[in-house]
Write an enzyme that holds these catalytic residues in place. Structure first.
Site, PDB file in Angstrom:
ATOM      1  N   LYS A  31       0.844  -1.208   0.000  1.00 32.37           N
ATOM      2  CA  LYS A  31       0.000   0.000   0.000  1.00 32.37           C
ATOM      3  C   LYS A  31       0.869   1.244   0.000  1.00 32.37           C
ATOM      4  O   LYS A  31       0.642   2.188  -0.761  1.00 32.37           O
ATOM      5  CB  LYS A  31      -0.868   0.003   1.258  1.00 32.37           C
ATOM      6  CG  LYS A  31      -1.489   1.347   1.596  1.00 32.37           C
ATOM      7  CD  LYS A  31      -2.322   1.341   2.865  1.00 32.37           C
ATOM      8  CE  LYS A  31      -1.547   1.551   4.100  1.00 32.37           C
ATOM      9  NZ  LYS A  31      -1.212   2.936   4.451  1.00 32.37           N
ATOM     10  N   ASN A  32       1.931   1.228   0.818  1.00 30.22           N
ATOM     11  CA  ASN A  32       2.735   2.449   1.004  1.00 30.22           C
ATOM     12  C   ASN A  32       3.732   2.682  -0.117  1.00 30.22           C
ATOM     13  O   ASN A  32       4.496   3.647  -0.085  1.00 30.22           O
ATOM     14  CB  ASN A  32       3.433   2.404   2.362  1.00 30.22           C
ATOM     15  CG  ASN A  32       2.425   2.514   3.489  1.00 30.22           C
ATOM     16  OD1 ASN A  32       1.262   2.883   3.258  1.00 30.22           O
ATOM     17  ND2 ASN A  32       2.835   2.185   4.686  1.00 30.22           N
ATOM     18  N   ARG A  58      -5.503  10.384   4.739  1.00 31.34           N
ATOM     19  CA  ARG A  58      -4.547  11.364   5.232  1.00 31.34           C
ATOM     20  C   ARG A  58      -3.303  11.438   4.373  1.00 31.34           C
ATOM     21  O   ARG A  58      -2.726  12.497   4.154  1.00 31.34           O
ATOM     22  CB  ARG A  58      -4.165  10.965   6.653  1.00 31.34           C
ATOM     23  CG  ARG A  58      -3.611  12.093   7.433  1.00 31.34           C
ATOM     24  CD  ARG A  58      -2.740  11.666   8.550  1.00 31.34           C
ATOM     25  NE  ARG A  58      -1.770  12.699   8.729  1.00 31.34           N
ATOM     26  CZ  ARG A  58      -0.644  12.793   8.021  1.00 31.34           C
ATOM     27  NH1 ARG A  58      -0.368  11.894   7.109  1.00 31.34           N
ATOM     28  NH2 ARG A  58       0.209  13.767   8.208  1.00 31.34           N
ATOM     29  N   CYS A  99      -4.135  12.114  12.814  1.00 34.30           N
ATOM     30  CA  CYS A  99      -4.942  10.919  12.581  1.00 34.30           C
ATOM     31  C   CYS A  99      -4.877  10.052  13.836  1.00 34.30           C
ATOM     32  O   CYS A  99      -4.453  10.496  14.888  1.00 34.30           O
ATOM     33  CB  CYS A  99      -4.437  10.170  11.365  1.00 34.30           C
ATOM     34  SG  CYS A  99      -2.909   9.348  11.696  1.00 34.30           S
ATOM     35  N   ARG A 141       0.937  13.895  13.171  1.00 38.78           N
ATOM     36  CA  ARG A 141       1.337  13.774  11.759  1.00 38.78           C
ATOM     37  C   ARG A 141       1.644  15.146  11.134  1.00 38.78           C
ATOM     38  O   ARG A 141       1.027  15.561  10.165  1.00 38.78           O
ATOM     39  CB  ARG A 141       0.262  13.053  10.949  1.00 38.78           C
ATOM     40  CG  ARG A 141      -0.222  11.758  11.518  1.00 38.78           C
ATOM     41  CD  ARG A 141       0.799  10.665  11.607  1.00 38.78           C
ATOM     42  NE  ARG A 141       1.242  10.135  10.344  1.00 38.78           N
ATOM     43  CZ  ARG A 141       0.606   9.167   9.665  1.00 38.78           C
ATOM     44  NH1 ARG A 141      -0.506   8.696  10.130  1.00 38.78           N
ATOM     45  NH2 ARG A 141       1.075   8.721   8.531  1.00 38.78           N
ATOM     46  N   ILE A 152       3.416  18.165   8.921  1.00 35.76           N
ATOM     47  CA  ILE A 152       4.047  18.138   7.585  1.00 35.76           C
ATOM     48  C   ILE A 152       5.078  19.258   7.457  1.00 35.76           C
ATOM     49  O   ILE A 152       5.400  19.706   6.344  1.00 35.76           O
ATOM     50  CB  ILE A 152       2.982  18.252   6.458  1.00 35.76           C
ATOM     51  CG1 ILE A 152       2.124  19.503   6.622  1.00 35.76           C
ATOM     52  CG2 ILE A 152       2.105  16.997   6.388  1.00 35.76           C
ATOM     53  CD1 ILE A 152       1.261  19.820   5.412  1.00 35.76           C
ATOM     54  N   LEU A 209       8.238  19.227   7.720  1.00 38.84           N
ATOM     55  CA  LEU A 209       9.428  18.865   6.921  1.00 38.84           C
ATOM     56  C   LEU A 209       9.115  18.920   5.426  1.00 38.84           C
ATOM     57  O   LEU A 209       9.942  19.324   4.606  1.00 38.84           O
ATOM     58  CB  LEU A 209       9.920  17.468   7.313  1.00 38.84           C
ATOM     59  CG  LEU A 209      10.381  17.308   8.766  1.00 38.84           C
ATOM     60  CD1 LEU A 209      10.787  15.866   9.039  1.00 38.84           C
ATOM     61  CD2 LEU A 209      11.526  18.263   9.089  1.00 38.84           C
ATOM     62  N   ASP A 221       5.061   0.169  11.763  1.00 41.29           N
ATOM     63  CA  ASP A 221       3.793  -0.399  11.309  1.00 41.29           C
ATOM     64  C   ASP A 221       3.615  -1.843  11.753  1.00 41.29           C
ATOM     65  O   ASP A 221       2.498  -2.368  11.728  1.00 41.29           O
ATOM     66  CB  ASP A 221       3.680  -0.332   9.773  1.00 41.29           C
ATOM     67  CG  ASP A 221       3.604   1.100   9.283  1.00 41.29           C
ATOM     68  OD1 ASP A 221       3.777   1.309   8.078  1.00 41.29           O
ATOM     69  OD2 ASP A 221       3.404   1.993  10.118  1.00 41.29           O
ATOM     70  N   ILE A 226       8.431   6.226  16.917  1.00 42.22           N
ATOM     71  CA  ILE A 226       8.089   7.001  15.710  1.00 42.22           C
ATOM     72  C   ILE A 226       6.828   7.841  15.889  1.00 42.22           C
ATOM     73  O   ILE A 226       6.801   9.022  15.575  1.00 42.22           O
ATOM     74  CB  ILE A 226       7.927   6.061  14.491  1.00 42.22           C
ATOM     75  CG1 ILE A 226       9.196   5.213  14.301  1.00 42.22           C
ATOM     76  CG2 ILE A 226       7.594   6.863  13.222  1.00 42.22           C
ATOM     77  CD1 ILE A 226      10.448   5.983  13.922  1.00 42.22           C
ATOM     78  N   ARG A 282      -8.429  -0.431   4.896  1.00 47.78           N
ATOM     79  CA  ARG A 282      -7.573   0.588   4.252  1.00 47.78           C
ATOM     80  C   ARG A 282      -6.244  -0.028   3.814  1.00 47.78           C
ATOM     81  O   ARG A 282      -5.621   0.437   2.868  1.00 47.78           O
ATOM     82  CB  ARG A 282      -7.294   1.736   5.237  1.00 47.78           C
ATOM     83  CG  ARG A 282      -8.436   2.679   5.497  1.00 47.78           C
ATOM     84  CD  ARG A 282      -7.955   3.862   6.316  1.00 47.78           C
ATOM     85  NE  ARG A 282      -6.648   4.283   5.858  1.00 47.78           N
ATOM     86  CZ  ARG A 282      -5.602   4.521   6.667  1.00 47.78           C
ATOM     87  NH1 ARG A 282      -5.738   4.389   7.967  1.00 47.78           N
ATOM     88  NH2 ARG A 282      -4.433   4.903   6.179  1.00 47.78           N
TER      89      ARG A 282
END
Ligand code: EPZ
Length: 419
Positions: free
Chosen positions: A22-23, A92, A116, A121, A123, A125, A306, A328, A398
């Site tokens: 997925k990623n 997201r 989320c 999360r 952004i 960076l 994950d 993380i 998802r």
């Protein structure tokens, strides 16, 4: 609404094919926006996040044909540069379209993705890197307005943290540019290399250096290509977690164990026997798992965040106490109260989970708090005594292609019911 109903206690055996990642598929689909042509993406997992990405592509003007795991994307005509809030909120990680929409059209307008289930999360960076490269970024009441006056001329960007999404957005924003962009301290996940391979097949020139350096030599135009998405390493680790806790003898086909080498010793410490050859991995477990003292989630090639939730579920029934540190994300233990409802003895102290293994979990009605937390509850339900009902399984859909079908194929008693 749909639930999963699991009657636990069965050993798992047989073979399954591992889905595409997925990623990896998501940034690659975002990358098709850069291409004046048609691309064919094979081994694309059939997931709700992929469907959300397809909606965004179609909104931008792309023609997308989906035939199960093969997507054909014709992005010759891009008709807009804004992504409406409703589409951004569906997924997201839509923020990864920022770089490709900006790179193709010179503009990008979209809402800032909220936090989320697993954390804030931010952004920062992503945005600071784009500013360093000459992009004008305005944030106005939750809307991002990004503009480049002319083709980006390249530069050097140093990430304070090897952010996967920020690395991907910089790669996508600089693929169509006049210069050479160097990313220092870039993410090193296998999905980054897969994105680079896709871009290079389309005529770009992206080099993945050693020690987290990525160099993008921009080009004027990109053409379509045919690409197959790499296997999903987190799905592989999820199924391995289920064998570790339920016991059994399972072969994962179409996987790539080189993408999760750092995690295999953890399963061996738990007592699993693992044999892996190129794209097949066989995992056997004939006893109660043993605890593992010290697991710390880290950027690749460290232990992947994950996989934290599914492995926590497996360690819940281990012999002894395990300690797991989530470095993380700041809110990635939401599956633990649900595991406790099933009898798990886990204490949370900040980012540390102390898992005092119990010899048995008991079925219960539990809520899937997020994607990987939901997968953890399935792993727990499979080894628990009695019936487990997992609610809110939309989170699981998802990221896992029909999870109940895969586990049923391995002999589990698991059904999806509509309520
Ligand atoms: C990607 O998320 C994955 N998602 C995540 O998988 C994965 O957990 C994560 O990488 C880490 O491997 C996709 O690829 C779609 P990050 P991403 O930017 O890109 C902080 C799943 O379950 N950070 O590497 O959002 C951030 O807060 C999902 O499949 C900043 O501070 O991850 C986090 O603490 C969940 N500022 C850390 O870095 C930024 O600008 C890692 O984030 C960006 C990130």
């Amino acid at each position: 609404m749909e639930n999963l109903v699991i009657c636990g206690g069965r050993r798992l055996s047989g073979e399954i094919d591992i889905q595409g990642a997925k990623n990896s598929a998501l940034p690659i689909l975002a990358a098709t926006v850069l291409i004046k042509g048609e691309s064919v993406i094979h081994n694309c997992p059939d997931l709700s996040d992929i469907d959300a990405a397809i909606k965004i592509l179609r909104h931008l003007g792309c023609k997308v044909k989906k035939e199960k795991n093969t997507l054909t994307v014709d992005s010759r005509e891009i008709s807009c540069y804004n992504i409406p809030d409703a589409l951004m909120r569906e997924m997201r990680s839509s923020i990864v379209f920022l770089g490709s929409v900006l790179g193709r059209t010179g503009m990008a307008v979209m809402s800032s993705p909220g936090g989320c289930d697993i954390g804030l999360r931010p952004i920062d960076l992503h945005l600071s890197s784009l500013r360093t490269l000459g992009v004008r970024v305005e944030e106005c009441h939750g809307t991002l307005i990004c503009k480049r006056e002319k083709q980006l001329a390249g530069g050097v960007v140093s990430l304070s943290f090897p952010s996967v999404g920020a690395t991907e957005n910089i790669m996508l924003a600089c693929a169509l540019s006049r210069g050479r962009t160097v990313i220092l301290n870039a993410a090193r996940e296998p999905e980054i290399k897969d994105l680079a391979d896709f871009l290079n097949s389309c005529g770009c020139n992206v080099e993945i250096g050693s020690h987290g350096t990525v160099v993008i030599s921009g080009v004027k135009e990109l053409h379509g290509c045919e690409h197959s998405v790499i296997p999903d390493r987190i799905a592989s680790l999820t199924f391995m977690s289920a064998v570790a806790s339920s016991g059994g003898d399972v072969t994962l086909n179409k996987t790539d164990s080189s993408s999760f080498m750092s995690v295999i010793p953890i399963f061996e410490q738990m007592g699993c026997e693992i044999a892996n050859r190129s794209n097949r991995l066989r995992i056997r477990m004939n006893k109660r798992p043993k605890s593992v003292m010290d697991i710390r989630t880290m950027p690749y090639p460290g232990f992947p965040t994950d996989a934290q939730a599914p492995v926590t579920a497996a360690l819940s029934v281990a012999q002894g106490t395990s300690v797991l540190v989530e470095n993380i994300f700041e809110n990635r233990f939401k599956h633990i109260p649900e595991l406790q409802r099933m009898g798990a003895r886990i204490k949370i102290e900040g980012k540390v989970a102390i898992i005092d293994g119990t010899d048995r979990l008991y079925g219960a009605r539990v809520f899937s708090p997020d994607l990987r937390g939901g997968a953890a509850l399935v792993v727990a339900g499979l080894c628990a005594q009695g019936e487990t009902v997992v609610e809110q399984i939309c989170h699981i859909d998802r990221g896992y292609e029909c999870i109940e079908k895969s586990f049923s194929q391995l002999g589990a008693d698991i059904k999806r019911i509509i309520v």
